[in-house]
Design an enzyme around this catalytic site. Structure first.
Site, PDB file in Angstrom:
ATOM      1  N   THR A   1       4.038  -8.754  -0.799  1.00 33.58           N
ATOM      2  CA  THR A   1       2.839  -8.754   0.055  1.00 33.58           C
ATOM      3  C   THR A   1       2.703 -10.160   0.642  1.00 33.58           C
ATOM      4  O   THR A   1       3.502 -11.031   0.331  1.00 33.58           O
ATOM      5  CB  THR A   1       1.586  -8.328  -0.777  1.00 33.58           C
ATOM      6  OG1 THR A   1       1.780  -7.005  -1.253  1.00 33.58           O
ATOM      7  CG2 THR A   1       0.289  -8.394  -0.029  1.00 33.58           C
TER       8      THR A   1
ATOM      9  N   ILE B   1       3.698  -4.455   2.655  1.00 30.72           N
ATOM     10  CA  ILE B   1       4.500  -3.228   2.720  1.00 30.72           C
ATOM     11  C   ILE B   1       4.904  -2.824   1.302  1.00 30.72           C
ATOM     12  O   ILE B   1       5.818  -2.047   1.099  1.00 30.72           O
ATOM     13  CB  ILE B   1       5.740  -3.367   3.644  1.00 30.72           C
ATOM     14  CG1 ILE B   1       6.578  -4.585   3.269  1.00 30.72           C
ATOM     15  CG2 ILE B   1       5.338  -3.402   5.108  1.00 30.72           C
ATOM     16  CD1 ILE B   1       7.911  -4.641   4.030  1.00 30.72           C
ATOM     17  N   ASN B   2       4.239  -3.434   0.323  1.00 36.28           N
ATOM     18  CA  ASN B   2       4.414  -3.208  -1.114  1.00 36.28           C
ATOM     19  C   ASN B   2       5.632  -3.951  -1.648  1.00 36.28           C
ATOM     20  O   ASN B   2       5.646  -5.171  -1.614  1.00 36.28           O
ATOM     21  CB  ASN B   2       4.446  -1.721  -1.450  1.00 36.28           C
ATOM     22  CG  ASN B   2       4.088  -1.491  -2.918  1.00 36.28           C
ATOM     23  OD1 ASN B   2       3.422  -2.326  -3.522  1.00 36.28           O
ATOM     24  ND2 ASN B   2       4.526  -0.395  -3.498  1.00 36.28           N
TER      25      ASN B   2
ATOM     26  N   ASP C   1       1.632   2.955  -4.958  1.00 32.37           N
ATOM     27  CA  ASP C   1       0.395   2.416  -5.536  1.00 32.37           C
ATOM     28  C   ASP C   1      -0.553   3.521  -5.983  1.00 32.37           C
ATOM     29  O   ASP C   1      -1.567   3.259  -6.622  1.00 32.37           O
ATOM     30  CB  ASP C   1      -0.314   1.488  -4.537  1.00 32.37           C
ATOM     31  CG  ASP C   1       0.260   0.079  -4.577  1.00 32.37           C
ATOM     32  OD1 ASP C   1       1.008  -0.231  -5.516  1.00 32.37           O
ATOM     33  OD2 ASP C   1      -0.029  -0.717  -3.666  1.00 32.37           O
TER      34      ASP C   1
ATOM     35  N   SER D   1      -5.373  -0.488  -4.412  1.00 27.20           N
ATOM     36  CA  SER D   1      -4.692  -1.759  -4.140  1.00 27.20           C
ATOM     37  C   SER D   1      -5.254  -2.857  -5.032  1.00 27.20           C
ATOM     38  O   SER D   1      -6.366  -2.747  -5.563  1.00 27.20           O
ATOM     39  CB  SER D   1      -4.914  -2.137  -2.676  1.00 27.20           C
ATOM     40  OG  SER D   1      -4.430  -3.437  -2.416  1.00 27.20           O
TER      41      SER D   1
HETATM   42  N1  GLY Z   1       0.883  -3.049  -2.648  1.00 28.17           N
HETATM   43  C1  GLY Z   1       0.215  -3.989  -3.462  1.00 28.17           C
HETATM   44  C2  GLY Z   1      -1.257  -3.770  -3.482  1.00 28.17           C
HETATM   45  O1  GLY Z   1      -1.806  -3.210  -2.552  1.00 28.17           O
HETATM   46  O2  GLY Z   1      -1.888  -4.119  -4.431  1.00 28.17           O
END
Ligand code: GLY
EC number: 2.3.2.2
Length: 577
Positions: free
Chosen positions: A385, A404-405, A427, A456
């Site tokens: 991130t 984008i994870n 997620d 998230s």
């Molecule tokens: N993809 C990481 C978050 O949103 O926490």
């Protein structure tokens, strides 16, 4: 600020104000809204902090061209999506926390990805009921509908001063001309090399003869430049309808994804009320659900304020911070999800009573075993991130965390678009009790449903008072929240912005029941003392996080900014002309 915070401790215990509740409750425990002491007509030095020097420069150039903080943040984010393709981009989403100095008002733009209509609770389960990890993290089956392009269009239309053709111009040029591979690129790519090789379009763009490119190799993304151009010229429709959308759908479906034209056409950002908690004169503003970040951050601060934590020696302080992290992450596991699909008991979680109840269970002489706290058996890890922080000459601020994870997201690029898709669907909780890529095991609140946004940890935050304003955030998966917490505590102790971003880090997320830490966080003696208290320690073997922070001292009208030394980022203050 520390002294001031201590003096306000009594108030703090009863003044856990939560802005969303103001309209719902006649509760009299709220402090009056503070009146900013700053004359908003006065100009202040502007600043940009981001994870890449080219992105920071793009933001500074937009400020110089007359753009406001939102314009600059769009330019920075778009550039990061090009030159930091492993972290964020228009194939992903994010959260944008804005402060409008003229209106003295905070806004929160939720540009989180959504599950496609074809997704459902058991979407990633095999016939035998086991989670298919490959489908959940690799390729288009792992991708939510991107929110980043809609965020650019919405932010520009409603809060910017310059057109997208101007704010996206630097990113378009960087995509066309290319950028040079650096060691960070190589190292993040190392995590995802095999999966990128699986998708020829990704391999063509991001690899060099199917291998990790050499430092200095130029990555050019002309298709991405064209897609950004369509977005710049046509706004939302340039991405979610027409040729770009058609190409995305064709490629996603060809490689096993389930998106529909309506999934794309219907995508919208959601404006939500940010969490706002008043501690005396100090206000903490952070991300509401579907982020768990703001709630967990505020829960930790609420618990901590039952203690004179600043005066504790290193080991008891670490123990205490660990115990408050443990409890906030425990609640995260049980209660958090997309508020449009599940009832998130925000007021209960942020109430002083919740903090007081948790504090009763903290023993300063020994670690609390996580499994002795009833609740979901959730755990989590940390990865990628990005974050950017901006302040402009008028005092408008942006704190944005974008993702984008995993590094390089799903590793799938839709041919002809240059769009590298996220794997944010991971997620969600694919199956109660089953860990995701971060080790997170969720529950029903975060189960998959069509159109739902995955939970998230992203925690873009502003801490504002009549004396100072702080803007901070970081990437790092589930560790984002504890990093922002530790960074905020540095600020609350009056330390300079460089200390917030460089502070050695540790983390506890309820499960696994251990303190995760960077290699140099604790001395050998501290490790021994923490183990004697019953903590299990886990050296994660590398530094983590990439915090980008700005501090505006209103009394001196001095702005300072810092990029995390762990990354390649660059923070720069633009003096008054
Ligand atoms: N993809 C990481 C978050 O949103 O926490």
């Amino acid at each position: 600020m520390l002294a001031s915070l201590r003096r306000q401790r009594g108030l703090l215990r009863t003044a856990v104000s939560f802005f969303l509740l103001l309209s719902l409750s006649s509760c009299t425990l709220f402090d009056p809204w503070f009146s900013p002491s700053t004359d908003t007509s006065a100009r202040i030095p502007a600043a940009v902090a981001s994870a890449h020097p080219l992105a920071t420069q793009a933001g500074l150039d937009i400020l110089a061209a007359g753009g406001n903080a939102v314009d600059a943040a769009i330019a920075v984010a778009a550039s990061l999506g090009v030159v930091e393709p492993y972290s964020a981009g228009i194939g992903g989403g994010g959260f944008w926390l804005l402060y409008d100095a003229g209106e003295d008002r905070y806004r929160f733009i939720d540009a989180r990805e959504t599950a496609p209509a074809a997704a459902h609770r058991d979407y990633y389960l095999d016939a035998d009921g086991r989670v298919n990890r490959d489908r959940a993290i690799n390729g288009p089956s792992a991708a939510g509908i991107p929110g980043q392009p809609a965020a650019f269009a919405h932010l520009s239309e409603h809060y910017g001063q310059l057109p997208l053709t101007q704010t996206l111009a630097a990113a378009i040029q960087q995509a066309r001309d290319g950028f040079a591979v650096d060691e960070k690129y190589r190292s993040w790519l190392g995590f995802r090399l095999e999966t990128l090789r699986r998708y020829p379009e990704s391999a063509r763009i991001f690899l060099q003869q199917n291998e990790i490119p050499a430092v200095g190799h130029i990555i050019r993304q002309p298709d991405l430049a064209d897609t950004l151009t369509a977005l710049a010229r046509q706004g939302h429709a340039g991405f979610y309808q027409g040729p770009v959308a058609e190409r995305l759908l064709t490629e996603v479906r060809r490689h096993g994804g389930d998106w529909s034209a309506a999934d794309l056409a219907d995508y919208r950002v959601i404006e939500r009320q940010p969490l706002q908690v008043q501690y005396g004169e100090l206000k903490v503003i952070s991300a509401p659900p579907p982020s768990s970040g703001g709630i967990a951050l505020i829960q930790m601060l609420n618990m901590l304020n039952h203690y004179t934590w600043q005066q504790l020696p290193a080991v008891p302080q670490t123990h205490l911070l660990t115990e408050v992290m443990r409890r906030a992450y425990r609640d995260r596991a049980e209660f958090l999800g997309d508020p449009d699909f599940t009832k998130v008991p925000v007021s209960m979680l942020l109430a002083e009573q919740r903090a007081a109840d948790w504090v009763k269970s903290i023993n300063m002489d020994s670690a609390t075993p996580s499994l002795s706290l009833s609740g979901s058996k959730t755990h989590d890890g940390g990865f990628h991130t990005t974050h950017l922080s901006v302040i402009d000459h008028q005092g408008n601020m942006v704190s944005a965390t974008l993702s984008i994870n995993l590094p390089f997201g799903s590793a799938f690029t839709a041919a002809g678009t240059g769009v590298l898709l996220n794997n944010e669907m991971d997620d969600f909780s694919a199956k109660p009790g089953e860990p995701n890529a971060y080790g997170l095991v969720g529950n029903e609140a975060n189960a998959i449903a069509p159109g739902k946004r995955p939970l998230s940890s992203m925690t873009p935050t502003i801490i504002n008072s009549p004396q100072q304003a702080a803007i901070l955030g970081t990437p790092g998966g589930s560790r984002i929240i504890s990093m922002v917490f530790l960074g905020a505590l540095e600020h609350l102790q009056g330390k300079p912005v460089e200390d917030w971003v460089s502070r050695p880090r540790f983390h506890h997320q309820y499960l696994p029941d251990r303190i995760e830490h960077e290699p140099d966080t604790f001395s050998a003696d501290e490790q021994e003392a923490l183990q004697a208290l019953g903590h299990q320690l886990h050296n994660v073997g590398r530094d983590y996080g990439n915090m980008q922070a700005i501090l505006w001292n209103k009394a001196t009208n001095r702005v300072s900014a810092a990029a995390d030394p762990r990354g390649l980022g660059h923070a720069e203050v633009k003096p008054l002309p």
